[in-house]
Design a protein around this motif. Structure first.
Motif, mmCIF file in Angstrom:
data_model
loop_
_atom_site.group_PDB
_atom_site.id
_atom_site.type_symbol
_atom_site.label_atom_id
_atom_site.label_comp_id
_atom_site.label_asym_id
_atom_site.label_seq_id
_atom_site.Cartn_x
_atom_site.Cartn_y
_atom_site.Cartn_z
ATOM 1 N N THR A 52 56.804 27.983 4.194
ATOM 2 C CA THR A 52 56.537 29.397 3.920
ATOM 3 C C THR A 52 57.761 30.238 4.249
ATOM 4 O O THR A 52 58.161 31.113 3.486
ATOM 5 C CB THR A 52 55.354 29.883 4.791
ATOM 6 O OG1 THR A 52 54.279 28.980 4.628
ATOM 7 C CG2 THR A 52 54.910 31.271 4.400
ATOM 8 N N LYS A 74 52.154 25.561 0.319
ATOM 9 C CA LYS A 74 52.296 26.980 0.694
ATOM 10 C C LYS A 74 53.602 27.553 0.165
ATOM 11 O O LYS A 74 53.650 28.683 -0.311
ATOM 12 C CB LYS A 74 52.209 27.138 2.212
ATOM 13 C CG LYS A 74 50.848 26.775 2.762
ATOM 14 C CD LYS A 74 50.741 27.087 4.242
ATOM 15 C CE LYS A 74 49.596 26.330 4.854
ATOM 16 N NZ LYS A 74 49.991 24.962 5.286
ATOM 17 N N LEU A 78 54.074 30.623 -2.866
ATOM 18 C CA LEU A 78 54.893 31.815 -2.685
ATOM 19 C C LEU A 78 56.007 31.882 -3.730
ATOM 20 O O LEU A 78 56.263 32.942 -4.308
ATOM 21 C CB LEU A 78 55.468 31.827 -1.255
ATOM 22 C CG LEU A 78 55.969 33.168 -0.733
ATOM 23 C CD1 LEU A 78 54.868 34.217 -0.737
ATOM 24 C CD2 LEU A 78 56.511 33.005 0.692
ATOM 25 N N LYS A 81 54.545 32.865 -7.004
ATOM 26 C CA LYS A 81 54.167 34.278 -7.023
ATOM 27 C C LYS A 81 55.344 35.156 -7.433
ATOM 28 O O LYS A 81 55.176 36.181 -8.074
ATOM 29 C CB LYS A 81 53.669 34.652 -5.619
ATOM 30 C CG LYS A 81 52.844 35.902 -5.571
ATOM 31 C CD LYS A 81 52.230 36.106 -4.195
ATOM 32 C CE LYS A 81 50.802 35.649 -4.137
ATOM 33 N NZ LYS A 81 50.232 35.629 -2.802
ATOM 34 N N PHE A 82 56.555 34.736 -7.051
ATOM 35 C CA PHE A 82 57.734 35.546 -7.371
ATOM 36 C C PHE A 82 58.568 34.935 -8.503
ATOM 37 O O PHE A 82 59.746 35.245 -8.653
ATOM 38 C CB PHE A 82 58.573 35.767 -6.107
ATOM 39 C CG PHE A 82 57.893 36.689 -5.149
ATOM 40 C CD1 PHE A 82 57.969 38.073 -5.324
ATOM 41 C CD2 PHE A 82 57.123 36.199 -4.111
ATOM 42 C CE1 PHE A 82 57.315 38.937 -4.464
ATOM 43 C CE2 PHE A 82 56.465 37.053 -3.240
ATOM 44 C CZ PHE A 82 56.550 38.430 -3.416
#
Lengths: 105, 289
Positions: A52, A74, A78, A81-82
């Motif tokens: 993360t 994880k 993330l 998501k970006f």
């Protein structure tokens, strides 16, 4: 465009590190200028959340692509998501410079 | 006051559950008061399988407090993320991103203390269940079952132990394997620890770790050697050298292993084995149990 390659040391001659969250070093490659910059992984021995934290760093640096051997769930969430592209290389015995060569050709 | 006994081992598969269930039966047979068995192996509780006439009386959900970050109040200063020992908080200032990763959160509350802008509020999240069973007259079984994906074993065990009825004469805690936090939580505040060991190379190695742990916590303890006759005599030499009590020895018996695998050990114990348990409970009674 910034691309990160996980590395076992702080130069392009060192081996590619197949771990993402627990990579020893991160090599930031500017694909436009070919410049490289190395920084060490502050969370390499964190008991939790190393992936993360590494992903957080990628977003913060504005990286668009990450090249590593594997990504944990994880970290993957993330990065997804970006919209950071994840590239998995499974070859052993590659130096960071070999991967840079592959990107260029 | 109940006499509290934890049954632990370090190594998995040495016979913690077998010993716990059999001691539970043995104590119940010879006691007027209530005996309580507590399955602290919250990742895979299975004690209840051994009781045919088990009836679940009730269950209770257990919660942890998990923070959420109000992005309107958050200044992305990162103080909460720095306070978090478990890397559960992701804050990325340039993209105004702040989120808590619930599966990493240990509910320590440090982020709430860290935040100077009142951006963190806490809400309850389920970490699992505590179930209460009745297995017979004066025989209670309580088990904790961790929710899949939760990393809060230790907290669930703590909550499980708090919910054990106080009226029992003897409480038996069946511990998870290992020597880390969930085991420390299970054996903490008990009056006696039984370490179930097997006489193999691996059994001895893990037993030594466990002995170090129990000595560190300063809890009186003794050993039950299970599957004796297997492996080597190294374990006996070690126990002799360290002056550690052997409470009893249970001989390896392939037939009995088959009975165990069918979940039928209750009421089906060979006589010689029953005598071993009888002598163990007598020894424990002498220690104040």
């Amino acid at each position: 465009m910034k691309t990160v390659i996980t590395a076992s040391g702080n130069s392009v001659d060192t081996q590619f590190d197949k771990r993402f969250g627990r990579a020893a070093w991160f090599c930031v490659l500017d694909e436009d200028t070919n410049e490289t910059l190395f920084f060490d992984n502050a969370n390499i021995s964190a008991s939790n959340g190393a992936g993360t934290k590494a992903a957080e760093k990628m977003v913060e640096l504005g990286v668009k692509k990450v090249i590593s051997g594997d990504f944990g769930p994880k970290a993957k969430d993330l990065l997804d998501k970006f919209d950071i592209q994840m590239v998995i290389i499974q070859d052993d015995d590659l130096a960071v410079k070999d991967i840079i060569k592959k990107i260029k050709h | 006051m109940s006499f509290k006994i934890a049954i632990a081992s370090g190594k998995g598969g040495t016979g913690k559950t077998t010993v716990s269930v059999n001691l539970f039966e043995q104590f119940s047979e010879h006691s007027e008061g209530k005996i309580q068995l507590v399955d602290c192996d919250v990742e895979e509780p299975n004690d209840h399988i051994f009781f045919n006439r088990t009836k679940k009386i009730s269950e209770e959900e257990v919660f942890q407090q998990v923070p959420t970050i109000d992005k309107d109040k958050c200044t992305f200063c990162r103080k909460c993320s720095e306070y978090c020992e478990f890397n559960a908080i992701v804050v990325i200032p340039p993209v105004r991103f702040a989120e808590v990763n619930q599966s990493l959160c240990h509910s320590c509350g440090a982020c709430s203390v860290a935040c100077e802008f009142d951006a963190i509020t806490e809400h309850p999240e389920s970490i699992g269940k505590v179930s209460f069973y009745k297995t017979g007259n004066n025989k209670g079984l309580v088990e904790g079952k961790l929710k899949i994906g939760s990393a809060m074993q230790t907290m669930l065990i703590k909550e499980l132990k708090k919910r054990v009825p106080l009226n029992a004469e003897i409480v038996l805690y069946d511990s998870p394997p290992g020597t880390s936090c969930p085991v420390v939580e299970t054996i903490s505040n008990t009056d006696y620890v039984i370490l179930v060991a097997e006489p193999t190379l691996f059994g001895l190695y893990d037993l030594k770790l466990m002995v170090n742990l129990v000595r560190e916590l300063a809890i009186p303890f003794g050993i039950i050697i299970n599957k004796s006759g297997l492996g080597s005599n190294d374990i006996y030499e070690y126990l002799y050298k360290e002056s550690i009590d052997i409470l009893g020895e249970i001989p390896f018996n392939k037939e009995y292993a088959g009975v165990y695998a069918k979940g039928q050990i209750v009421g089906n114990m060979p006589v010689e084995m029953k005598n071993v348990y009888k002598s163990i409970t007598e020894k424990l009674h002498k220690m104040g149990c």
